[in-house]
Design a protein around this motif. Structure first.
Motif: not given
Length: 411
Positions: A255, A298, A399
């Motif tokens: 991320p 993200v 992630t």
């Protein structure tokens, strides 16, 4: 009597070193200016990754380890290792924490003592910055009256295979006598030492290792963005690439910038050569740019995923598993999400991982998971029950490639 070692900084680099040194027979003082952390450590609570409660308990039981916030407890040391983290400010290294640490121990440097800097910084920091502070505070000369060197920290919290004891340690010193003293210290703590000719070489070695990891992360992150646009599972591709026996193929997307000092370390490279070299460190600067923009990507992906489920970010209940990179939590709060976070390192007093305003720290139990509109697997620590996360959550945005299932969307 056992030799005395002072480890300045009891974070992810310092505490594992301190407990290993106690195990090896040194009398260890873990010096840290965070009194709350010191109290927790002396109560048997590790409070950082890389050291478990059993290891800390063993260090205390040996009678050879104590944490302290009082610099006077450094008095009479034979060896001192400075592990404090250095950050950047306005694009340049902020050496204030290193200067403070060196200044705190300088009055206790005596003839024949050894000081090692493990803090990662630009080549020349040990000799040009830390050394003069130690000399002024002690009245002694580095490399002549006392020993001074640099040894890059290679701690990787949570790695079960490579610990301090079996990880080769690069060592250096200001002159042959300092090199011998630094080699002796780490020879008691690790299986193999790797001597280099000067602290500058050791400092550049640390930046080289950090840059390589940073570039790998940037490549994986950029591929993740393209893979998402193409509808390809980047994690499956990464797992397949990791089977290659040729070179480094194990990079994984994430991320954003890790919670460690790695991206800051890498930023020292272009800063250090600016004004001295013909060209900048363009490859590292490009990697910095890619990794720095991942938190925004993200957040965009979370928004799109919620939109497909007829939800807006504003008003949605978001549970973050992990708080780093913290920019994700801050952005979601600004967009009006109701953000909860579960992270064992999260405490407003800890200093290392501050909880942003508007974020509530919770336990990731089944009820909390079920209440969230989206559970975001964000942080690196493997301290979550990912089977429970997948079963109990309505929707998971992952992630880190930890979860699989029909209710999971991966970066």
């Amino acid at each position: 009597m056992a030799e005395k070692l002072v480890v300045v900084g009891q974070g992810p680099a310092g505490l594992p070193l301190a407990t290993r040194a106690a195990e090896a027979g040194f009398r260890v003082v873990g010096l840290d200016d965070d009194e709350w952390r010191v109290k927790r450590l002396n109560a048997g609570e590790p409070c950082v990754e890389g050291v478990g409660a059993a290891e800390l308990a063993a260090a205390h039981a040996s009678g050879r380890y104590i944490a302290s916030a009082d610099p006077a407890d450094a008095s009479g040391f034979d060896f001192c290792v400075i592990t404090v983290a250095v950050r950047t400010r306005d694009g340049a290294p902020d050496l204030g924490p290193l200067g403070t640490a060196a200044g705190r121990v300088a009055p206790f440097v005596r003839p024949g003592a050894t000081v090692v800097v493990e803090t990662a910084a630009y080549p020349g920091t040990t000799e040009e910055f830390a050394g003069p502070i130690l000399e002024r505070g002690s009245g002694l000369r580095a490399g002549e009256d006392f020993h001074l060197g640099h040894s890059p920290s290679r701690a990787e919290p949570g790695n079960p295979r490579w610990r301090i004891g079996n990880t080769p340690k690069v060592v250096s010193g200001v002159g042959p006598a300092s090199l011998r003293a630094v080699t002796y210290l780490y020879g008691r703590l690790v299986r193999e030492t790797v001597p280099v000719s000067s602290p500058r070489v050791a400092e550049l070695c640390a930046l080289l290792e950090a840059a390589r990891a940073h570039l790998d992360a940037a490549l994986a992150n950029e591929l993740a963005i393209f893979a998402g646009q193409l509808g390809v599972d980047v994690w499956e591709a990464a797992e397949a690439a990791a089977t290659s026996p040729y070179g480094r193929s194990g990079a994984r997307p994430g991320p954003g910038l890790p919670g460690s000092c790695l991206p800051v370390d890498v930023a020292y490279v272009p800063w250090a050569v600016r004004g001295r070299a013909v060209r900048g460190f363009r490859l590292v600067e490009a990697a910095n740019d890619v990794n720095a923009h991942m938190p925004a990507y993200v957040v965009d992906r979370i928004g799109l995923a919620l939109n497909r489920r007829c939800r807006a970010v504003r008003g949605s209940r978001v549970l973050l598993l992990g708080l780093t990179p913290v920019e994700v939590a801050k952005s979601l709060c600004r967009l009006g999400a109701r953000v909860r976070a579960a992270d064992p390192r999260a405490d407003s007093r800890a200093g290392d991982l501050l909880v942003p305003a508007g974020v509530e720290v919770v336990e990731p139990d089944a009820a909390e998971l079920a209440r969230a509109d989206v559970v975001v697997v964000l942080g690196a620590p493997d301290c979550y029950d990912y089977d429970l996360v997948q079963r109990a959550s309505r929707f998971v945005f992952d992630t880190r490639g930890r979860c699989r299932g029909p209710n999971v969307e991966r970066l």
